[in-house]
Scaffold this motif. Structure first.
Motif, PDB file in Angstrom:
ATOM      1  N   VAL A 262       3.514 -15.305  -8.049  1.00  0.00           N
ATOM      2  CA  VAL A 262       2.325 -14.512  -7.745  1.00  0.00           C
ATOM      3  C   VAL A 262       2.460 -13.174  -8.472  1.00  0.00           C
ATOM      4  N   VAL A 263       1.375 -12.719  -9.058  1.00  0.00           N
ATOM      5  CA  VAL A 263       1.303 -11.408  -9.709  1.00  0.00           C
ATOM      6  C   VAL A 263      -0.065 -10.818  -9.383  1.00  0.00           C
ATOM      7  N   GLY A 264      -0.093  -9.547  -9.060  1.00  0.00           N
ATOM      8  CA  GLY A 264      -1.358  -8.905  -8.751  1.00  0.00           C
ATOM      9  C   GLY A 264      -1.160  -7.619  -7.980  1.00  0.00           C
ATOM     10  N   THR A 265      -2.122  -7.301  -7.118  1.00  0.00           N
ATOM     11  CA  THR A 265      -2.070  -6.089  -6.304  1.00  0.00           C
ATOM     12  C   THR A 265      -2.336  -6.441  -4.844  1.00  0.00           C
ATOM     13  N   TYR A 266      -1.967  -5.546  -3.948  1.00  0.00           N
ATOM     14  CA  TYR A 266      -2.294  -5.756  -2.532  1.00  0.00           C
ATOM     15  C   TYR A 266      -2.360  -4.421  -1.796  1.00  0.00           C
ATOM     16  N   THR A 267      -3.086  -4.445  -0.679  1.00  0.00           N
ATOM     17  CA  THR A 267      -3.166  -3.305   0.242  1.00  0.00           C
ATOM     18  C   THR A 267      -3.086  -3.840   1.664  1.00  0.00           C
ATOM     19  N   LEU A 268      -2.196  -3.257   2.442  1.00  0.00           N
ATOM     20  CA  LEU A 268      -2.026  -3.637   3.844  1.00  0.00           C
ATOM     21  C   LEU A 268      -1.910  -2.356   4.661  1.00  0.00           C
ATOM     22  N   VAL A 269      -2.776  -2.202   5.673  1.00  0.00           N
ATOM     23  CA  VAL A 269      -2.746  -1.014   6.537  1.00  0.00           C
ATOM     24  C   VAL A 269      -2.427  -1.470   7.957  1.00  0.00           C
ATOM     25  N   VAL A 270      -1.324  -0.939   8.506  1.00  0.00           N
ATOM     26  CA  VAL A 270      -0.857  -1.383   9.817  1.00  0.00           C
ATOM     27  C   VAL A 270      -0.681  -0.196  10.764  1.00  0.00           C
ATOM     28  N   ASN A 271      -0.799  -0.496  12.041  1.00  0.00           N
ATOM     29  CA  ASN A 271      -0.603   0.488  13.098  1.00  0.00           C
ATOM     30  C   ASN A 271       0.799   0.325  13.665  1.00  0.00           C
ATOM     31  N   GLY A 272       1.550   1.441  13.709  1.00  0.00           N
ATOM     32  CA  GLY A 272       2.890   1.389  14.271  1.00  0.00           C
ATOM     33  C   GLY A 272       3.863   2.198  13.434  1.00  0.00           C
ATOM     34  N   THR A 273       4.451   3.225  14.035  1.00  0.00           N
ATOM     35  CA  THR A 273       5.420   4.061  13.315  1.00  0.00           C
ATOM     36  C   THR A 273       6.578   3.230  12.798  1.00  0.00           C
ATOM     37  N   GLY A 274       7.022   2.262  13.606  1.00  0.00           N
ATOM     38  CA  GLY A 274       8.163   1.438  13.225  1.00  0.00           C
ATOM     39  C   GLY A 274       7.790   0.130  12.577  1.00  0.00           C
ATOM     40  N   ALA A 275       6.580   0.045  12.008  1.00  0.00           N
ATOM     41  CA  ALA A 275       6.113  -1.218  11.442  1.00  0.00           C
ATOM     42  C   ALA A 275       6.790  -1.577  10.128  1.00  0.00           C
ATOM     43  N   ILE A 276       7.482  -0.634   9.501  1.00  0.00           N
ATOM     44  CA  ILE A 276       8.238  -0.949   8.295  1.00  0.00           C
ATOM     45  C   ILE A 276       9.663  -0.431   8.455  1.00  0.00           C
ATOM     46  N   GLU A 277      10.569  -0.989   7.681  1.00  0.00           N
ATOM     47  CA  GLU A 277      11.957  -0.529   7.713  1.00  0.00           C
ATOM     48  C   GLU A 277      12.059   0.852   7.071  1.00  0.00           C
TER      49      GLU A 277
ATOM     50  N   VAL B  77       8.317   5.648  -2.063  1.00  0.00           N
ATOM     51  CA  VAL B  77       7.533   6.642  -1.334  1.00  0.00           C
ATOM     52  C   VAL B  77       6.211   6.866  -2.044  1.00  0.00           C
ATOM     53  N   ALA B  78       5.246   7.413  -1.326  1.00  0.00           N
ATOM     54  CA  ALA B  78       3.913   7.667  -1.870  1.00  0.00           C
ATOM     55  C   ALA B  78       3.999   8.505  -3.136  1.00  0.00           C
ATOM     56  N   GLY B  79       3.185   8.124  -4.125  1.00  0.00           N
ATOM     57  CA  GLY B  79       3.157   8.875  -5.367  1.00  0.00           C
ATOM     58  C   GLY B  79       4.116   8.374  -6.423  1.00  0.00           C
ATOM     59  N   LYS B  80       4.968   7.393  -6.073  1.00  0.00           N
ATOM     60  CA  LYS B  80       5.936   6.845  -7.011  1.00  0.00           C
ATOM     61  C   LYS B  80       5.468   5.475  -7.516  1.00  0.00           C
ATOM     62  N   VAL B  81       6.362   4.772  -8.227  1.00  0.00           N
ATOM     63  CA  VAL B  81       6.035   3.460  -8.775  1.00  0.00           C
ATOM     64  C   VAL B  81       5.808   2.462  -7.630  1.00  0.00           C
ATOM     65  N   PRO B  82       4.737   1.650  -7.691  1.00  0.00           N
ATOM     66  CA  PRO B  82       4.482   0.694  -6.609  1.00  0.00           C
ATOM     67  C   PRO B  82       5.525  -0.416  -6.583  1.00  0.00           C
ATOM     68  N   PRO B  83       5.689  -1.048  -5.390  1.00  0.00           N
ATOM     69  CA  PRO B  83       4.890  -0.874  -4.167  1.00  0.00           C
ATOM     70  C   PRO B  83       5.288   0.392  -3.399  1.00  0.00           C
ATOM     71  N   THR B  84       4.291   1.009  -2.750  1.00  0.00           N
ATOM     72  CA  THR B  84       4.538   2.263  -2.036  1.00  0.00           C
ATOM     73  C   THR B  84       4.115   2.143  -0.572  1.00  0.00           C
ATOM     74  N   ALA B  85       4.698   3.007   0.227  1.00  0.00           N
ATOM     75  CA  ALA B  85       4.336   3.110   1.648  1.00  0.00           C
ATOM     76  C   ALA B  85       3.955   4.556   1.935  1.00  0.00           C
ATOM     77  N   THR B  86       2.744   4.745   2.445  1.00  0.00           N
ATOM     78  CA  THR B  86       2.253   6.078   2.787  1.00  0.00           C
ATOM     79  C   THR B  86       2.054   6.163   4.293  1.00  0.00           C
ATOM     80  N   ALA B  87       2.649   7.164   4.916  1.00  0.00           N
ATOM     81  CA  ALA B  87       2.477   7.360   6.363  1.00  0.00           C
ATOM     82  C   ALA B  87       1.081   7.914   6.621  1.00  0.00           C
ATOM     83  N   ILE B  88       0.403   7.362   7.605  1.00  0.00           N
ATOM     84  CA  ILE B  88      -0.973   7.761   7.913  1.00  0.00           C
ATOM     85  C   ILE B  88      -1.168   7.913   9.417  1.00  0.00           C
ATOM     86  N   VAL B  89      -2.263   8.556   9.784  1.00  0.00           N
ATOM     87  CA  VAL B  89      -2.748   8.528  11.164  1.00  0.00           C
ATOM     88  C   VAL B  89      -3.695   7.333  11.251  1.00  0.00           C
ATOM     89  N   TYR B  90      -3.368   6.406  12.138  1.00  0.00           N
ATOM     90  CA  TYR B  90      -4.146   5.163  12.241  1.00  0.00           C
ATOM     91  C   TYR B  90      -5.335   5.323  13.191  1.00  0.00           C
TER      92      TYR B  90
END
Length: 322
Positions: free
Chosen positions: A254-269, A281-294
């Motif tokens: 598989v090759v392509g792009t994706y976006t996944l938005v989840v609720n939960g502070t501990g939802a990722i390692e 981290v956000a702003g770097k080479v993908p894939p990235t994880a950005t902390a948000i207010v859900y």
């Protein structure tokens, strides 16, 4: 000369009439004053009621502004997302409380912030994690309380060609029920299958070089597809992962792009410093994880004299689903 009896009677009558008129004017004045007081009091009640509504209604607009500023900020830690949001909203609440106090009123607000993560690969590439380019299967998110966006855009020519379980797939599990969606190539088609492609009863195909698979809205290349419906039996926090992103020999499936938005502070390692472990981290080479207010739950209180107005609400701009 002394007045006659008739003149005296007339004089007494005039005095009585004068007294009666005086009493009438006094009574009229009292009635008018009471009416003016009542009108003023009623006007003040309407004004206070309007102000109370304005204060509490303004809370959601303030939350929206703080939400947008926080989530557009490329935040790298969940704790920073919370702090940025809370500081912005607290500034607004304090200013409103001061303005209310100047009018002899009280305005108070409390809120609970629910943090989450926006996981994104925004340039075509492998779906392997950032920390292990050779991974074939991996957990993208775990203990995700809600999912508000989950979209994959895949290229046909890089997909595994074959209707079997060696194809790339997405899996979702609540620990009791498992769900899998396979995506593979078949000639000039991109095919999605719920479960094993060889035996799947729910399957959709599109003749295209690239297709968007929207798991949140159940659409495949913009068209509804029943194969994308996650069963309602999956409840509670879920694990979301990718399987067969490449073969053991390193051949991409598989090759392509994706976006996944989840609720939960501990939802990722995260590592010991609370930065993402398997994402950049956000702003770097993908894939990235950005902390948000859900999402945000809030309540407001306005009080002045006999006017008391309380309001509770929840701000969650995206429709949520488990």
């Amino acid at each position: 000369m002394l007045p006659t009896n008739d003149g005296a009677d007339r004089g007494q009558l005039l005095v009585i009439i004068g007294l009666l008129l005086g009493l009438a004017f006094v009574a009229l004045a009292l009635v008018l004053n009471a009416a003016i007081f009542t009108e003023n009091f009623a006007t003040r009640e309407v004004t206070d009621s309007e102000r109370s509504t304005a204060y509490t209604s303004g809370m959601e607009a303030a939350i929206e502004g703080a939400y947008d500023r926080t989530n557009d900020n490329a935040t790298r830690k969940a704790v920073h997302a919370t702090a940025t949001f809370d500081e912005s909203l607290r500034t607004w609440v304090d200013s409103q409380a001061d303005a209310a106090a100047e009018r002899g009123a009280v305005f108070e607000a409390d809120w609970t912030t629910h943090d989450g993560w926006r996981l994104r690969q925004d340039a075509d590439g492998s779906f392997a994690p950032d920390d292990d380019a050779d991974a074939t299967d991996w957990t993208v998110a775990d203990d995700a309380h809600n999912v508000s966006a989950f979209e994959l855009s895949v290229t046909r020519d890089d997909l595994y060609e074959g209707a079997d379980t060696a194809a790339f797939h997405v899996y979702v599990s609540d620990g009791t029920t498992d769900w899998e969606l396979y995506i593979h190539q078949s000639g000039s088609d991109i095919v999605v299958s719920q479960g094993d492609p060889a035996t799947a009863s729910e399957q959709c195909a599109r003749t295209t070089a690239r297709a968007v698979v929207d798991l949140r809205n159940h659409t495949f290349d913009g068209t509804n597809c029943d194969a994308l419906e996650i069963p309602g039996t999956i409840e509670g926090p879920v694990e979301i992962g990718y399987g067969n992103v490449q073969s053991s020999a390193g051949d991409e499936r598989v090759v392509g792009t994706y976006t996944l938005v989840v609720n939960g502070t501990g939802a990722i390692e995260t590592n010991g410093s609370n930065y993402p472990e398997r994402f950049n981290v956000a702003g770097k080479v993908p894939p990235t994880a950005t902390a948000i207010v859900y999402a945000v739950e809030y309540d407001t209180h306005y009080e002045r004299d006999d006017i008391v107005y309380d309001r509770e609400g929840r701000y969650a701009p995206r429709e949520e689903a488990r």
